[in-house]
Write a protein that holds these residues in place. Structure first.
Motif, PDB file in Angstrom:
ATOM      1  N   LYS A 311       0.826  -1.224   0.000  1.00 46.13           N
ATOM      2  CA  LYS A 311       0.000   0.000   0.000  1.00 46.13           C
ATOM      3  C   LYS A 311       0.855   1.267   0.000  1.00 46.13           C
ATOM      4  O   LYS A 311       0.502   2.278   0.577  1.00 46.13           O
ATOM      5  N   LYS A 312       2.004   1.189  -0.677  1.00 45.12           N
ATOM      6  CA  LYS A 312       2.911   2.350  -0.724  1.00 45.12           C
ATOM      7  C   LYS A 312       3.016   2.922  -2.142  1.00 45.12           C
ATOM      8  O   LYS A 312       3.896   3.715  -2.426  1.00 45.12           O
ATOM      9  N   TYR A 313       2.148   2.480  -3.014  1.00 43.80           N
ATOM     10  CA  TYR A 313       2.218   2.922  -4.413  1.00 43.80           C
ATOM     11  C   TYR A 313       0.831   3.361  -4.836  1.00 43.80           C
ATOM     12  O   TYR A 313      -0.116   2.596  -4.757  1.00 43.80           O
ATOM     13  N   PHE A 314       0.714   4.606  -5.282  1.00 47.46           N
ATOM     14  CA  PHE A 314      -0.616   5.157  -5.525  1.00 47.46           C
ATOM     15  C   PHE A 314      -0.877   5.519  -6.984  1.00 47.46           C
ATOM     16  O   PHE A 314      -1.967   5.934  -7.334  1.00 47.46           O
ATOM     17  N   GLU A 315       0.133   5.396  -7.837  1.00 48.67           N
ATOM     18  CA  GLU A 315      -0.050   5.725  -9.254  1.00 48.67           C
ATOM     19  C   GLU A 315      -0.638   4.518  -9.966  1.00 48.67           C
ATOM     20  O   GLU A 315       0.060   3.556 -10.264  1.00 48.67           O
ATOM     21  N   SER A 316      -1.957   4.565 -10.214  1.00 47.49           N
ATOM     22  CA  SER A 316      -2.620   3.375 -10.770  1.00 47.49           C
ATOM     23  C   SER A 316      -2.411   3.236 -12.273  1.00 47.49           C
ATOM     24  O   SER A 316      -2.558   2.162 -12.838  1.00 47.49           O
ATOM     25  N   ASN A 317      -2.090   4.341 -12.946  1.00 51.94           N
ATOM     26  CA  ASN A 317      -1.928   4.274 -14.402  1.00 51.94           C
ATOM     27  C   ASN A 317      -0.641   4.995 -14.787  1.00 51.94           C
ATOM     28  O   ASN A 317      -0.602   6.218 -14.867  1.00 51.94           O
ATOM     29  N   GLU A 318       0.389   4.219 -14.998  1.00 53.11           N
ATOM     30  CA  GLU A 318       1.698   4.814 -15.291  1.00 53.11           C
ATOM     31  C   GLU A 318       2.445   3.935 -16.279  1.00 53.11           C
ATOM     32  O   GLU A 318       2.373   2.706 -16.213  1.00 53.11           O
ATOM     33  N   THR A 319       3.150   4.566 -17.193  1.00 54.08           N
ATOM     34  CA  THR A 319       3.997   3.825 -18.125  1.00 54.08           C
ATOM     35  C   THR A 319       5.449   4.225 -17.896  1.00 54.08           C
ATOM     36  O   THR A 319       5.798   5.403 -18.014  1.00 54.08           O
ATOM     37  N   LEU A 320       6.257   3.249 -17.531  1.00 49.91           N
ATOM     38  CA  LEU A 320       7.697   3.492 -17.358  1.00 49.91           C
ATOM     39  C   LEU A 320       8.409   2.976 -18.601  1.00 49.91           C
ATOM     40  O   LEU A 320       8.157   1.847 -19.035  1.00 49.91           O
TER      41      LEU A 320
END
Length: 335
Positions: A311-320
């Motif tokens: 529960k430490k990651y909040f970016e649900s839509n990201e492209t790396l």
């Protein structure tokens, strides 16, 4: 009626298993109308929830799943090593599933994993997969990270490489070495990955006033011998002076075809391939490769998955986007 499970309920209702599962749990994501239909059918068929599955859902399984097209592919074997390195630090098990590029097998694996067997999924989709609807459903139920082969239109974490730029630079390298008739061996045409690669090739030709020709494009197929025959035919009929292979599997057939036709690499034809082959420097001549950061991609995918689980990651839509490397070797040596 005995033996009723969520899968059978879903079949009766013509809904996905994931939707039925969430309705039974009274999830806010499901409409009241759908919930009432599901509850009514569950009552009618005497459905009883599996308490062990519920327990698994509420507890950590300490296991993650990796779904890939093929373990034998050098890129995926290196990505798995990266994933396992991170998983070990967390005392997690890693289950490996091979789809062999079959979308039905892929779907079957995913539905099996929704039972609570794993805490999260890392997936590189098969080249047959063209529908992301199931994935839109499951990411509401379980954390899913897409890597290398991803869907463009899905709200999830996606980790890819710079496919467009890589192919653009590879094409430019051949042009700089004097190539004017560059063939392109196309793979993954159904996926965003494949589309970006051919777009990079096309743009590089266009920017250098070289006409794009359909005759120089070869689409791969599932049969290795047929791929070889197609490459051989391309070399005979079109006589390209350069070849870009967009997938590793088509690199070695190029060498075999050139040998059979007494064509010299790189004097007669120069070859570049997307490849993580460790033996690329040992080929004769050594193969110029677009090498993807597979190990780093695996590590990054696993790291983000564990952040989500914590529960430490909040970016649900990201492209790396990680950068690949063009490694120039003998197969594109400029005379």
């Amino acid at each position: 009626m005995s033996g009723i499970n969520i899968k059978k309920l879903a079949l009766e209702l013509n809904l996905s298993a994931a939707t039925v599962s969430r309705a039974l749990r009274d999830s806010y994501e499901i409409s009241t109308e759908t919930k009432q239909k599901v509850w009514a059918m569950a009552k009618k068929l005497n459905y009883e929830p599996n308490p062990s599955a519920s327990n698994l859902r509420s507890q950590k399984s300490k296991t993650i799943a990796v779904i890939i097209p093929e373990v034998a592919n050098n890129f995926f074997s290196q990505a798995i090593n990266g994933i396992e390195e991170i998983a070990r630090t967390r005392d997690y098990h890693v289950l490996i599933y091979q789809t062999h590029e079959n979308s039905e097998t892929e779907i079957a694996f995913i539905q099996r994993l929704l039972s609570g067997r794993v805490d999260g999924i890392l997936i590189s989709i098969s080249k047959e997969t063209d529908d992301n609807q199931l994935f839109k459903e499951i990411i509401k139920d379980i954390p899913v990270i897409f890597f290398d082969r991803v869907f463009k239109d899905i709200d999830a974490v996606k980790i890819t490489t710079d496919d467009y730029e890589s192919t653009y630079n590879a094409t430019l390298h051949l042009i700089d070495c004097g190539c004017k008739k560059i063939a392109y061996l196309m793979g993954l045409s159904n996926l965003e990955t494949g589309k970006k690669r051919i777009d990079g090739y096309t743009a590089a030709l266009n920017d250098n006033d070289i006409a794009y020709k359909n005759e120089l494009i070869m689409a791969d197929c599932t049969d290795d011998d047929e791929n070889y025959q197609q490459i051989k035919k391309l070399l005979i009929t079109e006589k390209p002076d350069g070849i870009i292979s967009s997938i590793e599997e088509l690199a070695l057939p190029c060498y075999y075809a050139c040998k059979d036709l007494n064509l010299n690499i790189p004097a007669d034809v120069k070859i570049i391939s997307f490849s993580n082959l460790k033996t690329a420097p040992l080929l004769n001549p050594s193969l110029t490769t677009i090498t993807q950061p597979a190990f780093e991609m695996g590590k990054e995918a696993a790291t983000i998955l564990f952040k989500i689980l914590d529960k430490k990651y909040f970016e649900s839509n990201e492209t790396l986007i990680l950068k690949s490397t063009l490694i120039k070797r003998g197969s594109t040596r400029c005379e």
